[in-house]
Design a protein around this motif. Structure first.
Motif, PDB file in Angstrom:
ATOM      1  N   UNK A   1     -15.613  -2.719  27.061  1.00  0.00           N
ATOM      2  CA  UNK A   1     -14.866  -3.545  26.116  1.00  0.00           C
ATOM      3  C   UNK A   1     -15.556  -3.522  24.754  1.00  0.00           C
ATOM      4  N   UNK A   2     -14.720  -3.428  23.717  1.00  0.00           N
ATOM      5  CA  UNK A   2     -15.282  -3.404  22.363  1.00  0.00           C
ATOM      6  C   UNK A   2     -15.936  -4.746  22.051  1.00  0.00           C
ATOM      7  N   UNK A   3     -17.061  -4.692  21.358  1.00  0.00           N
ATOM      8  CA  UNK A   3     -17.770  -5.925  20.994  1.00  0.00           C
ATOM      9  C   UNK A   3     -16.891  -6.821  20.130  1.00  0.00           C
ATOM     10  N   UNK A   4     -16.165  -6.213  19.219  1.00  0.00           N
ATOM     11  CA  UNK A   4     -15.309  -7.001  18.329  1.00  0.00           C
ATOM     12  C   UNK A   4     -14.218  -7.735  19.118  1.00  0.00           C
TER      13      UNK A   4
ATOM     14  N   UNK B   1      -4.150 -15.486  16.466  1.00  0.00           N
ATOM     15  CA  UNK B   1      -4.576 -14.300  15.733  1.00  0.00           C
ATOM     16  C   UNK B   1      -5.641 -13.547  16.530  1.00  0.00           C
ATOM     17  N   UNK B   2      -6.545 -14.281  17.147  1.00  0.00           N
ATOM     18  CA  UNK B   2      -7.566 -13.624  17.969  1.00  0.00           C
ATOM     19  C   UNK B   2      -6.937 -12.949  19.176  1.00  0.00           C
TER      20      UNK B   2
ATOM     21  N   UNK C   1      -3.884 -11.875  19.349  1.00  0.00           N
ATOM     22  CA  UNK C   1      -3.058 -10.770  18.844  1.00  0.00           C
ATOM     23  C   UNK C   1      -3.903  -9.526  18.617  1.00  0.00           C
ATOM     24  N   UNK C   2      -5.136  -9.751  18.166  1.00  0.00           N
ATOM     25  CA  UNK C   2      -6.004  -8.600  17.906  1.00  0.00           C
ATOM     26  C   UNK C   2      -6.411  -7.946  19.223  1.00  0.00           C
ATOM     27  N   UNK C   3      -6.170  -8.619  20.335  1.00  0.00           N
ATOM     28  CA  UNK C   3      -6.599  -8.076  21.623  1.00  0.00           C
ATOM     29  C   UNK C   3      -5.427  -7.934  22.569  1.00  0.00           C
ATOM     30  N   UNK C   4      -4.242  -7.810  21.995  1.00  0.00           N
ATOM     31  CA  UNK C   4      -3.032  -7.717  22.820  1.00  0.00           C
ATOM     32  C   UNK C   4      -3.095  -6.613  23.831  1.00  0.00           C
ATOM     33  N   UNK C   5      -3.772  -5.550  23.473  1.00  0.00           N
ATOM     34  CA  UNK C   5      -3.786  -4.411  24.388  1.00  0.00           C
ATOM     35  C   UNK C   5      -4.696  -4.638  25.586  1.00  0.00           C
TER      36      UNK C   5
ATOM     37  N   UNK D   1     -14.601  -8.308  32.628  1.00  0.00           N
ATOM     38  CA  UNK D   1     -15.279  -8.848  31.441  1.00  0.00           C
ATOM     39  C   UNK D   1     -14.318  -9.543  30.467  1.00  0.00           C
TER      40      UNK D   1
ATOM     41  N   UNK E   1     -21.147 -11.257  33.316  1.00  0.00           N
ATOM     42  CA  UNK E   1     -21.047 -10.269  32.245  1.00  0.00           C
ATOM     43  C   UNK E   1     -22.297  -9.387  32.202  1.00  0.00           C
TER      44      UNK E   1
ATOM     45  N   UNK F   1     -23.766  -9.837  22.887  1.00  0.00           N
ATOM     46  CA  UNK F   1     -22.635  -9.046  23.385  1.00  0.00           C
ATOM     47  C   UNK F   1     -21.568  -8.727  22.346  1.00  0.00           C
TER      48      UNK F   1
END
Lengths: 308, 480
Positions: free
Chosen positions: A1-4, A88-89, A91-95, A151, A250, A306
């Motif tokens: 998983x991307x840190x962002x 918004x958070x 939405x940035x991780x919808x995928x 995670x 984690x 993380x």
């Protein structure tokens, strides 16, 4: 998983919990002022609501107060600001989250966004609060029932529990201040016990606490229940332990390094487990401040390790 | 419900095709559709709309509000139907055309034979804003430049299909094809049982398979990602949809970094190597070291890693030189030059304002031509002669005169029309449509999405179908 993405999901969890907490605090305290003993004035309740919201504003009218803490977009701590940020958070991780979870967040956002502010301020505070928080409950249900418990799940849950731990402490602190202040004016048991009941109510604990602590609620039993009860989801210790649980999952390290967040959490949680309510009561504000700072430090360390 | 539907004879209607009743391939649909009444239809329409809204299948426009105003891409429930045989030709034509474009790009960035042989004029290429010197001599993994092409196809009033334009940079819209299909299936399930429609849902799998074919040499299990400019991009829904449905990470430039010419993404467990990047960021923003240095959307060193053959970029940078609308004129010759074949799909006759004869003709006929800038997208900068006032015509002339290379002109193609539900009139009316197709090319890999995005100009009489300018969309059925 991307840190962002991890960071965004962690904050999505935090904002959801924050919005829920503010909504409930406003509802319970607003209504508690309607039929309480005389000393518990509406003014006191409105001030508590503003303090919970972390604002410096005072002397606001009732409607302005409600508007400010719930619908003011220029107030970063208002319910709507938290909902927007949560969405918004997300939405940035919808995928990486499930379509079901996303949809429930999106619905919640549209509900809050479209709610008529005037209705809320004048007549529908209860309706709004109830429905909004039911939606949060649905979202949390989707987190648990539609995500793979990997995670992604751990990060969202860690965010939820960190924020809930903080919000519990804030609520206790603010209601404790009210209790102390009222004691100076009217030290009758009725007033005191009414405020303790409001405190428990604000954390959805009033009814259930009775099964554990018999008799009229008093401050000692409330503190015991809300801070030190290990099995109640709205107690600080419970949330702290959940944070540990999710961060441990984690972690890929069998034996966490001394400078890791896992180590830090374990060390402090162990101490916390042996804390007794007398210690809390000796210095309520001091203890709460200390625990709040601890939770902030843990959140910071999670992000550092993380999510950056 | 469609029995009172009529269409002006000068227009080509997809359902009626100049007759008074539905053509063969629409018959089953019309019959089945007739079983719904208006009330059902309106209810279904609202349900579909709510579904789009709740699922957040929207595009955002940002005016004065940081959250953006979210709009649903208007979706019309009446599908556009294309019979298998017609589609076969379109499919072949698309593959042919896009293979030729690939060969053309490879040539332009290597030996430039086609220019030396005088098939395409030298100055046309060298004055293109989209020719990237950074691409010269690079051999992209798998030899592919335009992995994903979004060719726009229209049907003229003569009943023939024409290519209106090529899009080989970062064509978008495919997520709406899948969302539309999903929505229509939920709303009108019976129709699907009646009409045998080819599937579109395998697109993400095909896309991922294609990405795998162009992995750098020696990488068996490539890590693929979708690179997005971020969630404030109007096509963010599509980016996340594609990443999610392929099961790959959706990254932003800041999630990536380059070390020793390899690309990595920052994960919660440390750096992870990235092999194939389906980038939805424009050329000039992908690497601040080589293109725009103020870009915060890209990753420093990406081009160097690409040059070293350690990462595949999909589509390759610099493909825009091939979808230049002035290059479009030469597509039939380009196809012939590289493939030795006649073009299967027709080109719309096009005038290059840079050429003196063409320029003269255009100046005299602006009132009956479409004038387009060669290198813009989204329907911007287009003027349609018949819709202009005298003063506006003068204005267009001046604009073209000032920069002749930038403009081309075409006769006004009367796009075919299709029955479409019009809310204001509460009835079905003919509206102009086009078709955005999606063609994938990989190493020894070709795929055309059966169907595509039928875009519809909802405003009466207008020919501009772009979503940013009030267009909507329809599900497109290819019968099997």
């Amino acid at each position: 998983m991307l840190s962002r993405i991890a960071n965004n999901l962690f904050w999505m969890g935090r904002y959801l919990e924050r919005a829920e907490s503010m909504t409930r605090f406003t509802k319970v305290n607003y209504f508690s002022a309607l039929d309480g003993p005389i000393a518990i004035s509406r003014d006191l309740a409105l001030k508590a609501i503003l303090r919970m919201n972390g604002t410096n504003l005072t002397d606001q009218s009732e409607e302005d107060t409600l508007q400010h803490v719930t619908f003011a977009r220029d107030n970063g701590n208002s319910v709507i600001s938290s909902v927007v940020a949560a969405r918004e958070n997300g939405r940035s991780a919808r995928d990486v989250i499930s379509a079901e979870l996303w949809e429930s967040i999106n619905k919640y956002y549209h509900f809050v966004q479209d709610y008529k502010v005037d209705d809320y301020k004048k007549t529908h505070l209860f309706d709004f609060s109830q429905r909004a928080n039911d939606m949060v409950t649905v979202i949390k249900g989707k987190v648990d029932s539609t995500l793979v418990h990997d995670e992604t799940w751990d990060v969202i849950k860690a965010g939820l529990f960190v924020e809930r731990a903080i919000q519990i402490l804030r609520t206790v602190q603010i209601k404790y201040e009210d209790i102390e202040m009222l004691a100076k004016e009217d030290s009758s048991i009725a007033v005191r016990s009414y405020q303790v009941a409001t405190l428990l109510d604000t954390l959805e604990s009033f009814d259930i606490s009775k099964r554990h602590c018999t008799g009229a609620p008093d401050l000692t039993s409330a503190l015991q229940f809300l801070i030190l009860q290990p099995e109640f989801p709205r107690s600080f210790l419970f949330c702290f332990d959940k944070v540990r649980f999710h961060i441990d999952r984690l972690s890929q390290a069998k034996y966490p390094a001394k400078d890791s967040v896992e180590y830090f959490i374990d060390k402090h949680l162990s101490r916390m487990k042996y804390m007794v309510v007398d210690e809390v009561e000796t210095d309520v504000t001091g203890t709460i401040t200390q625990l709040t700072n601890l939770m902030y430090e843990i959140a910071g360390k999670i992000e550092q390790q993380y999510m950056s | 419900m469609l029995k009172d539907y009529t269409c002006d004879e000068v227009l080509f209607d997809e359902m009626l095709a100049k007759s008074t009743s539905a053509v063969a391939h629409y018959k089953k649909f019309v019959k089945q559709f007739g079983e719904y009444d208006k009330q059902d239809f309106l209810r279904l329409k609202d349900e579909a709309k709510t579904q789009f809204f709740n699922e957040g299948i929207t595009f955002a426009t940002y005016n004065n509000n940081a959250e953006g105003t979210e709009r649903i891409f208007p979706f019309d429930l009446i599908p556009r139907i294309i019979p298998a045989k017609e589609w076969d030709t379109i499919e072949k034509g698309l593959i042919q055309r896009n293979m030729a474009i690939n060969a053309f790009l490879e040539d332009l960035y290597h030996d430039k034979k086609i220019l030396k042989d005088g098939v395409v004029p030298h100055e046309l290429i060298h004055t293109s804003n989209n020719l990237l010197v950074q691409m010269h001599g690079i051999n992209p993994p798998g030899g592919i430049y335009n992995h994903i092409s979004g060719t726009d196809v229209i049907r003229h009033s003569d009943g023939n299909y024409y290519v209106l334009e090529d899009n080989v940079r970062v064509p978008s819209g495919v997520s709406y094809v899948l969302a539309n299909r999903n929505s229509l299936k939920k709303t009108l399930p019976k129709l699907f049982r009646q009409c045998k429609v080819q599937l579109v849902k395998e697109y993400p799998d095909q896309l991922l398979q294609m990405l795998h074919t162009v992995a750098p040499q020696g990488v068996d299990e490539p890590t693929c990602v979708v690179l997005t400019p971020g969630m404030y991009n109007s096509a963010y829904f599509e980016h996340s949809f594609l990443a999610q449905s392929m099961g790959v990470e959706l990254v932003e430039g800041r999630d990536l970094f380059v070390e020793k010419n390899f690309v990595y993404m920052k994960t919660i467990y440390g750096p992870k190597r990235v092999d194939v990047i389906y980038r939805r960021v424009d050329d000039l923003f992908i690497d601040p070291l080589e293109f725009r240095s103020d870009s915060a959307l890209g990753t420093a060193g990406l081009m160097q890693a690409y040059r070293a053959g350690n990462v595949a970029l999909v589509n390759a940078p610099g493909t825009g030189v091939a979808d230049d609308k002035a290059v479009y004129i030469y597509m039939p010759e380009i196809i012939k030059y590289y493939l030795g074949e006649e073009a299967i799909l027709r080109n719309v006759p096009t005038y290059r304002c840079e050429k003196d004869d063409d320029f003269k003709y255009v100046m005299e006929n602006v009132h009956q031509l479409v004038v387009k800038p060669v290198d813009e997208s989204g329907g911007y900068g287009i003027s349609i002669g018949t819709e202009l006032t005298k003063a506006q015509i003068e204005e267009v002339k001046q604009t073209v005169k000032a920069n002749r290379r930038k403009y081309i002109a075409q006769p006004i193609m009367s796009l075919s029309v299709h029955p479409t539900y019009i809310e204001e009139a509460d009835t079905f009316e003919p509206r102009h449509i086009d078709l955005r197709t999606f063609c994938l090319l990989g190493k020894d890999f070709q795929y055309v999405l059966p169907g595509g995005l039928t875009r519809v100009a909802l405003k009466k009489g207008t020919l501009i179908v772009n979503s940013s300018q009030g267009g909507g969309s329809k599900d497109t059925w290819i019968l099997s």
